[in-house]
Write a protein that holds these residues in place. Structure first.
Motif, PDB file in Angstrom:
ATOM      1  N   ARG A   2      40.947  41.315  38.981  1.00 16.22           N
ATOM      2  CA  ARG A   2      42.393  41.326  39.135  1.00 16.22           C
ATOM      3  C   ARG A   2      42.752  40.516  40.389  1.00 16.22           C
ATOM      4  O   ARG A   2      42.287  40.810  41.486  1.00 16.22           O
ATOM      5  CB  ARG A   2      42.922  42.753  39.248  1.00 16.22           C
ATOM      6  N   VAL A  27      43.361  33.258  33.460  1.00 13.23           N
ATOM      7  CA  VAL A  27      43.474  34.099  32.263  1.00 13.23           C
ATOM      8  C   VAL A  27      42.491  33.644  31.193  1.00 13.23           C
ATOM      9  O   VAL A  27      41.865  34.450  30.500  1.00 13.23           O
ATOM     10  CB  VAL A  27      44.922  34.087  31.737  1.00 13.23           C
ATOM     11  N   HIS A  31      40.437  36.857  33.375  1.00 17.09           N
ATOM     12  CA  HIS A  31      40.908  37.603  34.535  1.00 17.09           C
ATOM     13  C   HIS A  31      42.381  37.981  34.372  1.00 17.09           C
ATOM     14  O   HIS A  31      43.120  37.373  33.600  1.00 17.09           O
ATOM     15  CB  HIS A  31      40.713  36.781  35.805  1.00 17.09           C
ATOM     16  N   GLU A  32      42.799  38.982  35.130  1.00 17.88           N
ATOM     17  CA  GLU A  32      44.195  39.421  35.144  1.00 17.88           C
ATOM     18  C   GLU A  32      44.847  38.932  36.433  1.00 17.88           C
ATOM     19  O   GLU A  32      44.305  39.138  37.516  1.00 17.88           O
ATOM     20  CB  GLU A  32      44.286  40.942  35.065  1.00 17.88           C
ATOM     21  N   VAL A  34      48.289  39.105  38.733  1.00 15.00           N
ATOM     22  CA  VAL A  34      49.531  39.843  38.994  1.00 15.00           C
ATOM     23  C   VAL A  34      50.343  39.079  40.035  1.00 15.00           C
ATOM     24  O   VAL A  34      49.871  38.839  41.155  1.00 15.00           O
ATOM     25  CB  VAL A  34      49.233  41.269  39.507  1.00 15.00           C
ATOM     26  N   THR A  56      51.037  38.913  34.817  1.00 15.02           N
ATOM     27  CA  THR A  56      51.830  40.134  34.832  1.00 15.02           C
ATOM     28  C   THR A  56      52.703  40.112  36.081  1.00 15.02           C
ATOM     29  O   THR A  56      52.242  39.728  37.154  1.00 15.02           O
ATOM     30  CB  THR A  56      50.919  41.379  34.873  1.00 15.02           C
ATOM     31  N   CYS A  66      45.168  44.622  43.969  1.00 17.12           N
ATOM     32  CA  CYS A  66      44.207  43.811  43.221  1.00 17.12           C
ATOM     33  C   CYS A  66      42.911  43.622  44.016  1.00 17.12           C
ATOM     34  O   CYS A  66      42.842  43.891  45.209  1.00 17.12           O
ATOM     35  CB  CYS A  66      44.823  42.460  42.865  1.00 17.12           C
TER      36      CYS A  66
END
Length: 359
Positions: A2, A27, A31-32, A34, A56, A66
């Motif tokens: 993250r 992405v 991976h995420e 934020v 996000t 994160c």
């Protein structure tokens, strides 16, 4: 992993740590990402631009929770409570001039990797270079404006008018930022002098400008002589990771012409004049003797769109490596990224930073 991208909180700092294209690449690797709501607006990127590439949108707390936080400028005091032991922070830190931030990072146990000390196979500083280029070019634009009467200056144009003597511009330090400053000052028609301790650097200026730029070895006596006749001085002395040496004394500054301007690009590392004190875009100048001092610590923030894209182009490969491999493995595998490691396991690990802080 993250990855969090916070909104920058430094005065008038509109850059952002990642552009939408970077989000898409992370992405794609699984991976995420934020993004704090509104973080990209100052650089021309809306939340919807990030969401469309897979990010996000979250709160400040969501971002700092994160695993890896990527930002531009060093955390300010209100962000210190977010620092923690299992966090990797990747941004400009300039810890040699930030003892309080250093203590906060050490106490928290945060792994802190500084853009400004990451190296390359060429031996340069690839994450510092684009911002040095921008700061160098902005320094002459800023100085030229401060020399005009509406800005409180002596009413001088930088140069290029027939029958009128050009303004004398002195650049102290011929590195990346200094070279850009020289280029702009020459283009505007100023009489330019470069001082540097490296004769090879001076020789390169002679060759590039075919003798039209004066090049002089940087010694206390030479600095004193040049500043006495300089209307604009650009301070661009850099020692990677360390505090900038105070090569311009108070006596030098007091000898300058009335209304002269000093732009200290080295202020992020403490400044290269004895009078330099950090200023902001909201309150950028102060007077010292006959001189107007400009010591804004985030100069490239004045051109956030250009600066954000230029910085993101350089940082993204390192961010991808950190995300794909994890910080510990990435630092082991890449000696150039490891050169950026400033704080780890509750201690300062970068030698130049340790020396600067007396640790």
């Amino acid at each position: 992993m993250r990855i969090g991208i916070p909104t920058e909180l430094k005065d008038n700092e509109r850059r952002v740590g990642m552009i939408p294209d970077g989000v898409a690449q992370l992405v794609k690797h699984g991976h995420e990402v934020v993004i704090q709501s509104g973080a990209g607006e100052g650089s021309g990127y809306l939340d919807v631009d990030y969401v469309s590439r897979g990010a996000t949108i979250g709160t400040q707390k969501d971002v700092w929770d994160c695993d890896l936080v990527v930002k531009v400028k060093e955390p300010i005091e209100s962000e210190y409570p977010f620092l923690r032991e299992d966090l990797v922070l990747f941004c400009y830190l300039h810890l040699a001039a930030e003892p309080e931030l250093t203590r906060a990072l050490v106490d928290a146990g945060t792994t802190a990797i500084a853009f400004e000390t990451v190296t390359s196979a060429r031996g340069d500083l690839p994450l510092l270079t684009p911002m040095s280029e921008i700061a160098g070019r902005l320094s002459v634009q800023t100085g030229a404006q401060l020399l005009t009467a509406p800005a409180g200056g002596p009413g001088m144009l930088l140069g290029g008018i027939a029958g009128v003597a050009p303004v004398n511009v002195t650049v102290v330090g011929g590195g990346v930022a200094g070279a850009q400053a020289v280029d702009v000052a020459v283009g505007l028609g100023a009489q330019v002098t470069v001082l540097d301790i490296n004769t090879a650097t001076l020789r390169a200026f002679n060759q590039r400008y075919e003798g039209k730029v004066r090049t002089i070895a940087s010694t206390p006596d030479n600095i004193a002589e040049e500043l006495r006749r300089s209307h604009l001085v650009i301070g661009s002395v850099l020692v990677p990771g360390a505090k900038a040496p105070k090569v311009v004394t108070e006596e030098h500054l007091r000898s300058m012409p009335e209304g002269a301007v000093v732009v200290d690009i080295a202020i992020d590392q403490g400044g290269c004049t004895a009078a330099s004190q950090p200023t902001s875009h909201s309150n950028p100048i102060f007077s010292f003797g006959p001189v107007t001092m400009y010591c804004v610590t985030n100069m490239p923030g004045a051109a956030p769109k250009t600066a954000t894209i230029a910085l993101a182009n350089e940082t993204l490969p390192f961010v991808v490596q950190l995300a794909n491999q994890g910080a510990e493995q990435a630092l082991q595998n890449n000696i150039h990224l490891k050169a950026g490691l400033n704080v780890a396991q509750h201690e300062v690990v970068h030698e130049a930073v340790k020396d600067a802080l007396g640790l």
